[in-house]
Design a protein around this motif. Structure first.
Motif, short mmCIF file in Angstrom:
data_model
loop_
_atom_site.label_atom_id
_atom_site.label_comp_id
_atom_site.label_asym_id
_atom_site.label_seq_id
_atom_site.Cartn_x
_atom_site.Cartn_y
_atom_site.Cartn_z
N HIS A 182 0.81 -1.21 0.00
CA HIS A 182 0.00 0.00 0.00
C HIS A 182 0.85 1.27 0.00
O HIS A 182 0.41 2.33 -0.44
N THR A 183 2.08 1.19 0.50
CA THR A 183 2.94 2.37 0.55
C THR A 183 3.36 2.83 -0.84
O THR A 183 3.74 3.99 -1.02
N ASP B 248 -0.09 4.57 -2.66
CA ASP B 248 -0.80 5.61 -1.91
C ASP B 248 -2.17 5.13 -1.44
O ASP B 248 -3.19 5.83 -1.54
N SER B 249 -2.20 3.93 -0.92
CA SER B 249 -3.45 3.37 -0.43
C SER B 249 -3.44 3.31 1.09
O SER B 249 -2.38 3.36 1.72
#
Length: 779
Positions: free
Chosen positions: A628-629, A632-633
């Motif tokens: 996710h990093t 951008d989640s």
């Protein structure tokens, strides 16, 4: 499904060491070698500039064999040496007794130094008049004085007491001071040359100076058959060293001459004592003869007794010779009895017995050797005891020989006297008074002949004492080398080069030896040569972009992952006909956290997607999700953990499109972090997910958990077609490779292959691979 056996990426155990690569590890640090060499050269130059210059001084001399020297009419008192023992001469030459005499004569316990800006140099003498008042034997503790030469005189400092003296340079001899020396400069030119200079005088004990000098002098024979000795000494002052060797030869020569003179001197003393005794006896006999002839009116013998008297005279002469030998033998016996074994015996005083004369000469030689060895080694020295034992044996042999010789003489005397009585009967008509007169005259002749013999021997001994030959012949006076033997500039610079190279090399070698981190594929192949290495990902700075989001990217990162995707395809097992259209499952795992497992998973999936393949990236690291990093989640966005937990959860509805330029790329995030990830992964839902995904996607890339920390990956490892095992250069410890090797050998991970991440960030190891070859831009 069987893993491919035709694998060009495996390494053999017989691979040789790449010497070029090993050298490149060190050559990468060439600036350090250059700096080290520069420092070493500067240090060598400074050392050569200020190091004291050491010169070697050499002298040669020949040990003379006195048996080839002067021979008087009788060689009785010539000291003969039939054989020269150079080892003995060497020990005597370097004995403490000889060396101490040299140090005393030259006052070597006084040293002079000239102080420079950096270096203080030893000099032979002060450049001006110096007169030492203190006696060399009275110096028991070190003393140091500094002398500053001024325009109007000397300023002298006693370093020990810190007391200062100021003395005019022209009347130092009359100055009232407590200094152990006088200084004077009469020459204005000498004064001008030394104004502002500082000189140092150091005094030390004579014993310590002699011991130090004894260790510095080296004596060796020149050849095996030669009588030459070479003496060498090393020192800063050539003048001082030359004086030492010249004086050493002089003292040694004088010592040998003195030894030989002692024999002649002892003989003179013995004859002097005998003269007093014989003079008294001769006076007594003369007085008796005079009174006897006056009282009996005796003038001449009868003519008719001439023949008998001639025969008797001849017999008397033989008796006289025997009695003369008896008298000499008795004199030697008296000398032997009066001597306690510490003095010399008179040699060859007329005794007609070669054996006894030889024993006496050998006895005197042993006495001299014993005294010389005792003076340097002490009375308890084993050599001294051995020589003393030899002296006792010789003394006993002389006594026995004299006793035997006396017995022989007495037997001969008895025989001659018997024959003489026969002649006496023939001249029985000679008056009894004449016979008594003859007896008196015979005694007088014996004493006179003995007196004359001793007088002759005294003259011979006096001549030998006056013209004693030297012990040595100086072949070469002390001569110093024109150039110093130390320091040697070529050796110093060679050592500087060697040290300048070895120091950084040694430090680097130690660093490399203690370095336990993985740096490249060679480190892996040395331990796990059966596991293929299918990719090396270069180290890319963060500002250069860690994810290639453009399918047409031609950067080093994109190319490395394209190579990795090709190699992964090659490792895929052969599928059966009914399974050829199903997607292929690729696991990405590592040993520990931080090795780039998620980074490899994302980029590998993007590389496969850029080949127009449908790719699903699954975040299966439920404990520490990281995908996710990069998109951008939200970290808590629904995903795999929700699907595994919720039977009604449809994973297809929660796929994420994280990269706009990769339309065939889909991501299933890890979801919320569950408390029981191992139970979720083994409840059967994950296997269902994989089987369903195979129907829709060409490749399923699964980002799994690290293997050494948790068992999550091993629980689902049977579902993979290829397991990509990530190791990070300069991060992964080599010891951890054994863990991955065990997983491969035990079959816990299927179709396993290594990928090395971060290659090229340590150029010292030669892993700068240049992935940009041929590609001028990233896009």
């Amino acid at each position: 499904m069987e893993p491919s056996t035709n694998n060009p990426y495996t390494f053999s155990e017989d691979d040789n060491v790449d010497l070029k690569q090993e050298l490149s590890k060190y050559l990468r640090y060439w600036p350090w070698f250059a700096v080290s060499l520069a420092i070493a050269f500067i240090g060598a130059y400074v050392y050569l500039r200020y190091a004291p210059r050491i010169y070697q001084t050499t002298a040669k001399m020949k040990i003379l064999d006195e048996s080839e020297g002067l021979e008087l009419p009788t060689s009785a008192f010539i000291f003969k040496r039939t054989n020269i023992n150079l080892e003995n001469e060497t020990e005597i030459l370097t004995s403490f007794m000889i060396v101490e005499r040299v140090a005393r004569k030259l006052k070597l316990n006084t040293r002079f130094f000239e102080e420079g800006t950096i270096q203080t140099r030893l000099i032979g003498d002060l450049p001006f008049y110096y007169d030492q008042i203190i006696d060399v034997d009275s110096i028991t503790s070190p003393l140091t004085y500094t002398i500053d030469v001024k325009q109007d005189g000397f300023e002298i400092l006693n370093v020990k007491t810190e007391k200062t003296f100021s003395i005019p340079n022209h009347n130092s001899l009359e100055a009232d001071h407590n200094l152990p020396f006088h200084l004077v400069i009469d020459d204005k030119k000498v004064l001008d040359q030394n104004i502002g200079k500082r000189f140092i005088i150091k005094y030390g004990s004579l014993r310590n100076t002699a011991l130090g000098l004894k260790n510095r002098i080296n004596v060796e024979a020149i050849g095996e058959q030669s009588d030459l000795l070479k003496m060498t000494i090393k020192g800063e002052s050539k003048e001082r060293s030359e004086r030492i060797l010249d004086t050493l030869m002089s003292v040694f020569n004088r010592d040998g001459v003195k030894d030989r003179q002692q024999v002649s001197q002892r003989t003179l003393e013995f004859i002097k004592d005998r003269f007093k005794y014989l003079a008294f006896e001769l006076d007594s006999i003369e007085l008796v003869r005079k009174n006897f002839k006056q009282s009996n009116n005796l003038v001449d013998l009868a003519a008719d007794a001439e023949l008998g008297l001639q025969q008797r005279s001849k017999s008397d002469e033989e008796v006289f010779q025997i009695e003369n030998q008896l008298a000499l033998a008795n004199l030697l016996q008296e000398a032997l009895k009066s001597d306690t074994g510490s003095g010399l015996l008179p040699a060859n005083i007329g005794l007609e017995n070669g054996s006894i004369n030889s024993l006496i000469n050998e006895y005197n030689t042993a006495i001299l050797d014993r005294d010389k060895l005792a003076s340097s080694g002490g009375a308890n020295n084993p050599t001294v005891r051995f020589v003393q034992s030899k002296i006792n044996d010789l003394r006993a042999n002389i006594t026995r020989s004299l006793n035997s010789y006396n017995q022989q003489l007495k037997v001969s005397q008895t025989q001659l006297r018997g024959r003489n009585r026969k002649f006496v009967g023939q001249v029985s008509q000679i008056p009894e008074k004449e016979k008594l007169l003859r007896a008196i005259e015979r005694q007088q002749a014996i004493k006179e002949s003995l007196y004359l013999l001793l007088l002759q021997k005294r003259e011979e001994a006096a001549i030998n004492l006056a013209i004693t030959e030297p012990s040595i012949k100086v072949v070469d006076n002390a001569l110093s080398s024109s150039s110093p033997i130390s320091p040697k500039s070529n050796i110093v610079y060679a050592g500087a080069i060697l040290g300048g190279l070895l120091v950084p090399f040694g430090l680097m070698y130690l660093f490399f030896m203690l370095d336990t981190k993985l740096h490249g594929k060679e480190d892996i192949s040395k331990q796990n040569n059966k596991i293929p290495i299918i990719g090396e990902i270069p180290d890319i700075k963060k500002n250069d972009g860690l994810i290639f989001r453009n399918p047409n990217d031609r950067s080093a990162l994109a190319e490395s992952f394209r190579i990795l995707s090709s190699n992964v395809n090659y490792l895929m097992p052969l599928m059966k006909n009914d399974n050829k259209d199903q997607g292929k499952v690729i696991y990405c795992t590592s040993t520990i956290k931080g090795e780039g497992k998620t980074y490899i998973s994302i980029n590998l999936s993007l590389a496969l997607s850029s080949l127009n393949k449908k790719v699903l990236l699954i975040g299966a690291d439920l404990r520490n999700p990281q995908i996710h990093t990069q998109i951008d989640s939200d970290k808590n966005a629904v995903g795999l953990s929700n699907y595994l937990h919720d039977q009604s959860f449809d994973w297809k509805d929660h796929l994420v499109k994280g990269f706009d330029k990769h339309p065939n790329h889909y991501i299933l995030l890890s979801g919320s972090i569950p408390p029981n990830p191992s139970s979720l992964l083994t409840n059967g839902r994950f296997e269902t997910l994989i089987e369903e995904a195979k129907e829709y996607y060409d490749y399923i890339v699964v980002d799994t958990a690290p293997t050494i920390l948790v068992t999550d990956t091993m629980l689902i490892s049977q579902l993979s077609d290829v397991t990509v095992y990530i190791a990070r250069a300069n991060f992964t410890d080599k010891k951890l490779l054994s863990f991955s090797k065990d997983l491969f050998e035990s079959g816990k991970l299927k179709n396993m292959a290594y990928v090395i991440n971060g290659v090229g960030n340590n150029k010292s190891y030669g892993y700068n691979y240049g992935y940009n070859y041929g590609y001028g831009s990233k896009n």
